[in-house]
Design an enzyme around this catalytic site. Structure first.
Site, mmCIF file in Angstrom:
data_model
loop_
_atom_site.group_PDB
_atom_site.id
_atom_site.type_symbol
_atom_site.label_atom_id
_atom_site.label_comp_id
_atom_site.label_asym_id
_atom_site.label_seq_id
_atom_site.Cartn_x
_atom_site.Cartn_y
_atom_site.Cartn_z
ATOM 1 N N SER A 144 -4.083 0.043 -14.468
ATOM 2 C CA SER A 144 -4.065 0.670 -13.141
ATOM 3 C C SER A 144 -4.933 1.912 -13.082
ATOM 4 C CB SER A 144 -2.628 1.007 -12.727
ATOM 5 O OG SER A 144 -1.916 1.536 -13.789
ATOM 6 N N HIS A 165 -6.467 -6.703 -11.216
ATOM 7 C CA HIS A 165 -5.412 -5.715 -10.948
ATOM 8 C C HIS A 165 -4.500 -6.175 -9.816
ATOM 9 C CE1 HIS A 165 -4.007 -1.543 -9.600
ATOM 10 N NE2 HIS A 165 -3.305 -1.927 -10.639
ATOM 11 N N GLU A 177 -7.366 -6.924 -7.158
ATOM 12 C CA GLU A 177 -8.672 -6.299 -7.324
ATOM 13 C C GLU A 177 -9.344 -6.975 -8.515
ATOM 14 O OE1 GLU A 177 -8.046 -1.762 -5.704
ATOM 15 O OE2 GLU A 177 -7.259 -2.204 -7.686
ATOM 16 N N ASN A 215 -5.528 2.297 -6.195
ATOM 17 C CA ASN A 215 -4.884 3.439 -6.854
ATOM 18 C C ASN A 215 -5.681 4.731 -6.701
ATOM 19 O OD1 ASN A 215 -2.633 2.093 -7.582
ATOM 20 N ND2 ASN A 215 -3.224 1.733 -9.712
HETATM 21 N N1 CAA Z 1 10.382 -10.956 -5.566
HETATM 22 C C1 CAA Z 1 10.510 -11.850 -4.580
HETATM 23 N N2 CAA Z 1 10.709 -11.519 -3.287
HETATM 24 C C2 CAA Z 1 10.763 -10.224 -2.985
HETATM 25 C C3 CAA Z 1 10.629 -9.213 -3.961
HETATM 26 C C4 CAA Z 1 10.429 -9.625 -5.292
HETATM 27 N N3 CAA Z 1 10.304 -8.751 -6.302
HETATM 28 N N4 CAA Z 1 10.726 -8.007 -3.340
HETATM 29 C C5 CAA Z 1 10.905 -8.256 -2.042
HETATM 30 N N5 CAA Z 1 10.918 -9.589 -1.820
HETATM 31 C C6 CAA Z 1 11.016 -10.278 -0.532
HETATM 32 C C7 CAA Z 1 12.341 -10.946 -0.376
HETATM 33 O O1 CAA Z 1 12.178 -12.084 0.409
HETATM 34 C C8 CAA Z 1 13.133 -9.896 0.387
HETATM 35 O O2 CAA Z 1 14.211 -10.447 1.027
HETATM 36 P P1 CAA Z 1 15.672 -10.440 0.261
HETATM 37 O O3 CAA Z 1 16.028 -8.995 0.029
HETATM 38 O O4 CAA Z 1 16.550 -11.114 1.248
HETATM 39 O O5 CAA Z 1 15.558 -11.168 -1.024
HETATM 40 C C9 CAA Z 1 12.065 -9.381 1.339
HETATM 41 O O6 CAA Z 1 10.876 -9.338 0.550
HETATM 42 C C10 CAA Z 1 12.310 -8.044 1.935
HETATM 43 O O7 CAA Z 1 12.516 -7.123 0.910
HETATM 44 P P2 CAA Z 1 13.330 -5.801 1.122
HETATM 45 O O8 CAA Z 1 14.408 -6.040 2.130
HETATM 46 O O9 CAA Z 1 13.728 -5.323 -0.236
HETATM 47 O O10 CAA Z 1 12.369 -4.696 1.723
HETATM 48 P P3 CAA Z 1 10.981 -4.695 2.458
HETATM 49 O O11 CAA Z 1 11.017 -5.519 3.687
HETATM 50 O O12 CAA Z 1 10.633 -3.247 2.594
HETATM 51 O O13 CAA Z 1 9.925 -5.342 1.493
HETATM 52 C C11 CAA Z 1 8.353 -4.628 -0.156
HETATM 53 C C12 CAA Z 1 9.808 -4.928 0.182
HETATM 54 C C13 CAA Z 1 7.549 -5.935 -0.090
HETATM 55 C C14 CAA Z 1 8.361 -4.114 -1.578
HETATM 56 C C15 CAA Z 1 7.770 -3.595 0.881
HETATM 57 O O14 CAA Z 1 8.619 -2.505 0.994
HETATM 58 C C16 CAA Z 1 6.404 -3.086 0.479
HETATM 59 O O15 CAA Z 1 5.404 -3.729 0.702
HETATM 60 N N6 CAA Z 1 6.374 -1.882 -0.141
HETATM 61 C C17 CAA Z 1 5.126 -1.255 -0.610
HETATM 62 C C18 CAA Z 1 4.792 -1.795 -1.961
HETATM 63 C C19 CAA Z 1 3.505 -1.265 -2.472
HETATM 64 O O16 CAA Z 1 2.824 -0.441 -1.876
HETATM 65 N N7 CAA Z 1 3.138 -1.743 -3.661
HETATM 66 C C20 CAA Z 1 1.945 -1.268 -4.351
HETATM 67 C C21 CAA Z 1 2.346 -0.263 -5.349
HETATM 68 S S1 CAA Z 1 0.964 0.335 -6.261
HETATM 69 C C22 CAA Z 1 0.795 -0.760 -7.504
HETATM 70 O O17 CAA Z 1 1.560 -1.657 -7.717
HETATM 71 C C23 CAA Z 1 -0.415 -0.569 -8.330
HETATM 72 C C24 CAA Z 1 -0.255 0.129 -9.599
HETATM 73 O O18 CAA Z 1 -1.071 -0.124 -10.473
HETATM 74 C C25 CAA Z 1 0.714 1.213 -9.816
#
Ligand code: CAA
Length: 309
Positions: A144, A165, A177, A215
């Site tokens: 990352s 990524h 990415e 990132n």
């Molecule tokens: N596996 C499968 N399905 C998932 C899941 C997982 N790990 N997480 C969420 N879901 C799905 C499920 O269908 C879930 O429904 P259920 O709770 O009934 O199972 C649905 O998404 C909705 O989830 P939540 O109710 O928990 O919440 P949400 O609607 O906010 O969605 C999220 C969750 C997709 C994580 C959303 O909040 C989101 O997009 N958050 C931002 C994430 C982000 O920015 N990620 C990048 C981080 S940076 C990175 O990763 C790079 C690095 O190198 C550090």
């Protein structure tokens, strides 16, 4: 410097160049990212060997994959629970595990690394695996914050080395990415683009610079939110609400930090701060340092900026 002039490849530009059809993937590291990538690869018909240092860690990872698959299936097969269960079993069948990374790369098309963000450890790993993997095997890192060319330098397959990524949670986040170094061959780059497509992801081509695109923008933004809070400009809760409702982000910066892991954020920032100590975007945060020193890494430890049950 070379990487400023390196052109960004836009993919599939050379019709004469073949790309390798990736069928078997070996993923080193079964944490959130490694397990997530394994799940998506197995769900799209690839056979996957997931590698980590102990059977206990691997058992936990496979349990996590099963749990995540259940969430996916609940939506995808809402009216057909039996087909959903069948799908889960089929996907799990595609995943095998191993604690022997050397053996796990002996017959694979792609080695994808998702281990700790430590350059030396990644170099040692790839240097060792380079001697054991077949000549056709592509190596890729899910780093990352590090440069792919620095990681690849311990191998003799610079043309077969690139960056892939992914984002957390991998089953939900649609982006990959794809990174080519100046030595990555067009065939390797096309193979990585094609693999991302088969996984059902959208890919963007990135220069081999620390943090690539997402990132490089997301981590300084998150750090500025923490510093904003430290300067007394707003509570964590208000900043999170503001960015969700005012900017349309699915999570506020404090929620997102807890989700990604405060240790991960700090590790990335420390690395960039060492590279560019005078860059205010990479300035330290006392609050972040304190929480990490206390072992409060976010969701995975039950507490970070917020507490979790
Ligand atoms: N596996 C499968 N399905 C998932 C899941 C997982 N790990 N997480 C969420 N879901 C799905 C499920 O269908 C879930 O429904 P259920 O709770 O009934 O199972 C649905 O998404 C909705 O989830 P939540 O109710 O928990 O919440 P949400 O609607 O906010 O969605 C999220 C969750 C997709 C994580 C959303 O909040 C989101 O997009 N958050 C931002 C994430 C982000 O920015 N990620 C990048 C981080 S940076 C990175 O990763 C790079 C690095 O190198 C550090």
């Amino acid at each position: 410097m070379a990487f400023y002039t390196q052109h960004i490849r836009r993919g599939f530009c050379s019709s004469a160049v073949r790309s390798l059809a990736i069928k078997h993937v070996t993923i080193i590291g079964s944490g959130q990212m490694g397990a997530g990538i394994a799940q998506v690869a197995a769900s799209t018909g690839h056979t996957v060997t997931l590698v980590d240092t102990s059977d206990d860690i691997l058992k936990k990872a496979v349990k996590g994959i099963e749990g995540s698959l259940k969430r996916v299936v609940k939506k995808k097969f809402a009216d057909k629970p039996e087909a959903g269960e069948e799908f889960i079993q089929k996907v799990l069948k595609n995943v095998s595990t191993s604690t022997d990374d050397g053996a796990a790369v002996q017959s694979t098309d792609l080695v994808l690394e998702a281990i700790v963000e430590n350059l030396k450890i990644k170099q040692d790993l790839f240097g060792r695996l380079d001697k054991m993997a077949p000549a056709h095997t592509i190596f890729a890192s899910n780093t990352s914050s590090l440069r792919i060319s620095d990681i690849a330098s311990s191998t003799s397959r610079l043309d077969k080395f690139g960056g892939l990524h992914f984002f957390n949670p991998v089953p939900m986040m649609k982006l990959v990415e794809v990174v080519a170094t100046s030595a990555t061959s067009q065939e390797t780059f096309d193979s990585l683009l094609n693999f991302s497509k088969v996984l059902g992801k959208t890919s963007v081509s990135c220069k081999d610079t620390p943090g690539f695109i997402v990132n490089r923008l997301l981590v300084p933004y998150t750090m500025e939110a923490i510093r904003l809070h430290e300067r007394g400009h707003g509570s964590k809760e208000d900043i999170d609400i503001a960015m969700k409702l005012g900017a349309g982000y699915p999570m506020g910066p404090f929620e997102l930090s807890d989700y990604v892991g405060l240790d991960v954020i700090k590790f990335i920032m420390d690395g960039w701060n060492a590279l560019e100590p005078d860059n205010p975007l990479f300035a330290q945060s006392e609050l972040l340092n304190k929480l990490v020193a206390q072992g409060k890494f976010g969701r995975k430890t039950g507490e970070g900026f917020y507490k979790y049950k």
